[in-house]
Scaffold this active site. Structure first.
Site, PDB file in Angstrom:
ATOM      1  N   LYS A  92       0.731  -1.086  -0.012  1.00 36.05           N
ATOM      2  CA  LYS A  92      -0.042   0.028  -0.175  1.00 36.05           C
ATOM      3  C   LYS A  92       0.856   1.099  -0.082  1.00 36.05           C
ATOM      4  CE  LYS A  92      -0.448   0.177   5.013  1.00 36.05           C
ATOM      5  NZ  LYS A  92      -1.338  -0.146   6.317  1.00 36.05           N
ATOM      6  N   ARG A 121     -10.451   1.271  15.537  1.00 42.06           N
ATOM      7  CA  ARG A 121     -10.433   2.177  14.173  1.00 42.06           C
ATOM      8  C   ARG A 121     -11.595   1.209  13.299  1.00 42.06           C
ATOM      9  NH1 ARG A 121      -4.674   2.514  11.620  1.00 42.06           N
ATOM     10  NH2 ARG A 121      -5.317   0.311  11.258  1.00 42.06           N
ATOM     11  N   TYR A 164      17.557  29.407   8.045  1.00 39.13           N
ATOM     12  CA  TYR A 164      16.021  30.282   8.444  1.00 39.13           C
ATOM     13  C   TYR A 164      16.195  30.208  10.242  1.00 39.13           C
ATOM     14  CZ  TYR A 164      14.141  30.291   3.885  1.00 39.13           C
ATOM     15  OH  TYR A 164      13.682  30.579   2.625  1.00 39.13           O
ATOM     16  N   MET A 218      13.091  24.484   1.811  1.00 39.98           N
ATOM     17  CA  MET A 218      12.127  23.497   0.889  1.00 39.98           C
ATOM     18  C   MET A 218      12.929  22.664  -0.062  1.00 39.98           C
ATOM     19  SD  MET A 218       9.429  24.904  -1.929  1.00 39.98           S
ATOM     20  CE  MET A 218       8.113  25.224  -0.725  1.00 39.98           C
TER      21      MET A 218
END
Length: 358
Positions: free
Chosen positions: A35, A131, A255, A303
């Site tokens: 999956k 679930r 940053y 990024m």
């Protein structure tokens, strides 16, 4: 010159890991779980590499299963979340899929269905995960209804463990006891074991295993574990140093000025960032391998780039290869530094990272 980011997928390692799973329960069969595009490794290529050995594959939904069918994979495919709509059932029947049945609406849809070929179903029991699945006291009635259903050819019981990756916790034993009580007298085959249970809970093996994350060489355990220690990395994520600069003591990098040089430092910039799927929340100090030697992140991940400390690696320079995780650096270790799990890193790689198969 092209950007040197790549994810090398080691198909031989994935086959090794599948065989390792099978070796834990030689009398059982193992559904290879592919999956989420085989946890970011490429479902078609992974399934093709396992096709000679895996008797079945497992995916989350019919869309994922159809991708495998369109690529020529002929094995049964377990739909772990079952059908989302009754209109999927004729496709399930035609394509030889094995749907999970975890809810009343799915059971009722099967009772109404007129199918060309009856389908085997995997009836999910909720033993404590809460679930999906039928409550233990509702399972016998669900089995009786499925046995009376013309659209159903066979029934297998399944459940899912919440804490199998924590062998010291008693919850798995509790879930096993609930499952055993439910299954007693029904005479049905069963599937209980995810990767952690395959490796650490032999009493849960039963007839069908469901190895997932272990196929890709990542351990689900926080500590060393004898079987997990034999896994081989299924992916090596790498890039290159694209710039090097000397940064004086007291100056910050990146940053937010999150990394301040405590001494003059040599900083390398790597073409890799959260736009590629590398975790932005990886902490300063997260390990990386540069030119075969271990160093660490110096500053926040951006990024398209991240920065690493090359102060003690004088031989490293522009063009030096950087392993972000893989054969030299376990993805689970990077995950711990990033306050997450290996699953999120592997499945989070973006399409900007080419997968290269060896």
């Amino acid at each position: 010159m092209s950007r040197k980011v790549r994810a090398d997928i080691h198909l031989d390692a994935i086959v090794h890991n599948y065989r390792l799973a099978c070796a834990q329960a030689p009398e059982a069969k193992a559904v290879a779980i592919v999956k989420a595009d085989a946890y970011g490794h490429g479902a078609v290529r992974v399934a093709q590499s396992l096709a000679a050995e895996a008797p079945a594959f497992g995916v989350a939904c019919i869309e994922e299963a159809l991708v495998l069918r369109s690529a020529g994979l002929t094995q049964p495919i377990v739909l772990l979340e079952g059908c989302f709509d009754a209109e999927e059932l004729p496709v399930v029947s035609r394509e030889g899929f094995w749907p999970a049945v975890h809810s009343e609406h799915q059971l009722a849809a099967l009772e109404r269905a007129v199918l060309p070929v009856p389908v085997p179903v995997w009836l999910k029991v909720d033993t404590g995960m809460h679930r999906l699945g039928f409550a233990p006291d509702a399972v016998a009635a669900a089995v009786a209804r499925l046995r009376a259903c013309a659209a159903v050819s066979d029934i297998l019981l399944m459940t899912h463990f919440a804490r199998a990756d924590e062998p010291e916790q008693a919850m798995t034993e509790m879930q096993l006891a609930r499952f055993n009580q439910v299954a007693e007298g029904l005479g049905l085959a069963a599937s209980l074991s995810n990767s952690a249970a395959v490796m650490a809970w032999p009493e849960a093996h039963r007839q069908w295993l469901r190895p997932g994350i272990m196929l890709y060489g990542a351990t689900p355990f926080e500590r060393a574990q004898p079987v997990a220690d034999q896994l081989q990395a299924g992916m090596t994520l790498s890039s290159e140093i694209i710039a090097v600069r000397d940064v004086p003591a007291g100056e910050a990098v990146g940053y937010g000025a999150a990394f301040v040089c405590d001494q003059p430092r040599r900083i390398g910039t790597v073409a890799m960032g959260y736009g590629d799927g590398y975790p932005r929340h990886a902490r300063v100090g997260t390990p990386v391998i540069v030119a075969g030697q271990r160093t660490s992140l110096a500053g926040r991940v951006s990024m398209d780039m991240l920065t690493v400390d090359l102060t003690d690696l004088p031989h490293a320079d522009v063009g030096s290869r950087v392993e972000l995780w893989g054969r030299q650096l376990p993805v689970a270790e990077v995950a711990r530094w990033s306050d997450t799990i290996a699953y999120t890193l592997l499945t989070g790689l973006t399409s900007r990272v080419p997968r290269c198969y060896d």
